[in-house]
Design a protein around this motif. Structure first.
Motif, PDB file in Angstrom:
ATOM      1  N   LYS A 120       0.919  -1.339   0.024  1.00 51.66           N
ATOM      2  CA  LYS A 120      -0.138  -0.115   0.090  1.00 51.66           C
ATOM      3  C   LYS A 120       0.843   1.185   0.052  1.00 51.66           C
ATOM      4  CE  LYS A 120      -4.124  -2.108   1.954  1.00 51.66           C
ATOM      5  NZ  LYS A 120      -5.008  -1.947   2.281  1.00 51.66           N
ATOM      6  N   MET A 121       2.005   1.190   0.538  1.00 54.30           N
ATOM      7  CA  MET A 121       2.896   2.472   0.823  1.00 54.30           C
ATOM      8  C   MET A 121       3.688   2.631  -0.577  1.00 54.30           C
ATOM      9  SD  MET A 121       6.357   2.935   2.654  1.00 54.30           S
ATOM     10  CE  MET A 121       7.239   1.987   1.655  1.00 54.30           C
ATOM     11  N   TYR A 122       4.000   1.491  -1.071  1.00 57.06           N
ATOM     12  CA  TYR A 122       4.359   1.710  -2.823  1.00 57.06           C
ATOM     13  C   TYR A 122       3.361   2.029  -3.613  1.00 57.06           C
ATOM     14  CZ  TYR A 122       8.447  -0.785  -0.464  1.00 57.06           C
ATOM     15  OH  TYR A 122       9.529  -1.282   0.007  1.00 57.06           O
ATOM     16  N   GLU A 123       2.282   1.563  -3.482  1.00 60.53           N
ATOM     17  CA  GLU A 123       1.216   2.301  -4.285  1.00 60.53           C
ATOM     18  C   GLU A 123       1.051   3.806  -4.218  1.00 60.53           C
ATOM     19  OE1 GLU A 123      -1.310  -1.853  -5.147  1.00 60.53           O
ATOM     20  OE2 GLU A 123      -1.976  -0.595  -3.571  1.00 60.53           O
ATOM     21  N   LYS A 124       0.847   4.169  -2.818  1.00 60.77           N
ATOM     22  CA  LYS A 124       0.727   5.796  -2.539  1.00 60.77           C
ATOM     23  C   LYS A 124       1.914   6.633  -3.188  1.00 60.77           C
ATOM     24  CE  LYS A 124      -1.814   5.266   1.675  1.00 60.77           C
ATOM     25  NZ  LYS A 124      -1.828   5.618   3.159  1.00 60.77           N
ATOM     26  N   LEU A 125       3.160   5.759  -3.551  1.00 59.11           N
ATOM     27  CA  LEU A 125       4.235   6.589  -3.893  1.00 59.11           C
ATOM     28  C   LEU A 125       4.157   6.334  -5.515  1.00 59.11           C
ATOM     29  CD1 LEU A 125       7.067   5.336  -1.500  1.00 59.11           C
ATOM     30  CD2 LEU A 125       6.023   7.402  -1.593  1.00 59.11           C
ATOM     31  N   GLY A 126       3.221   5.676  -6.209  1.00 60.23           N
ATOM     32  CA  GLY A 126       2.918   5.754  -7.480  1.00 60.23           C
ATOM     33  C   GLY A 126       3.666   4.342  -8.086  1.00 60.23           C
TER      34      GLY A 126
END
Length: 174
Positions: A120-126
């Protein structure tokens, strides 16, 4: 105040507590030394007042042609320093180096398929899930290859997901 600086040899003797997280992949000393010698621009540490190590990022640049990319080998933040956007700052630093200095097409990383908070964190980072790698971690757990296109990949071809999972022996390494 947090200081982000290049990782140095002395840090190898001080960063053990950061690596105690069960989701952090750890390596032998020669592996860390190789990264430090070959890709020093991609190896940074976040340091708290009093010189305590809060986290680090280790990566490299690799590939050829349109596969030229930055790779995040490890990024980890000690539990007491999480939720302060430190991983985001470290990731942004590696992305900027990949984009502006090495002119890479994308940045990629592998994450355990079960590590939902990190995904989820990586997805928030694009980042997007590019492909699933079957039994990537110790031949047991699947890994997700996540990618983020950089400015050189104008058409975003590097992040078009594969339709089928791959095995570790199908991965390209330089």
């Amino acid at each position: 105040m947090t200081t982000i600086r290049r990782f140095c040899c002395n840090d190898l003797l001080r960063f053990t507590s950061v690596n105690l997280d069960h989701l952090t992949e750890t390596f032998n000393m020669s592996f860390y030394m190789t990264y430090l010698a070959r890709w020093p621009d991609y190896f940074h540490v976040a340091q708290a007042p009093g010189n305590r190590i809060m986290g680090y990022i280790m990566g490299k640049v690799e590939g050829q042609g349109e596969s030229w990319h930055g790779h995040v080998t490890a990024v980890t933040v000690s539990p007491e320093y999480r939720r302060q956007q430190l991983a985001k700052k470290l990731m942004n630093l590696l992305e900027d180096i990949s984009d502006k200095i090495d002119k890479a097409y994308f940045v990629d990383l592998f994450v355990r398929a079960s590590n939902i908070p990190a995904i989820k964190m990586y997805e928030k980072l694009g980042y997007v899930i590019y492909r699933r790698v079957l039994r990537y971690y110790s031949g047991e757990e699947d890994g997700l290859d996540m990618r983020k296109a950089l400015s050189r990949d104008v058409e975003k071809k590097s992040i078009i997901p594969l339709k089928r999972p791959v095995t570790p022996d199908e991965l390209e390494y330089d």
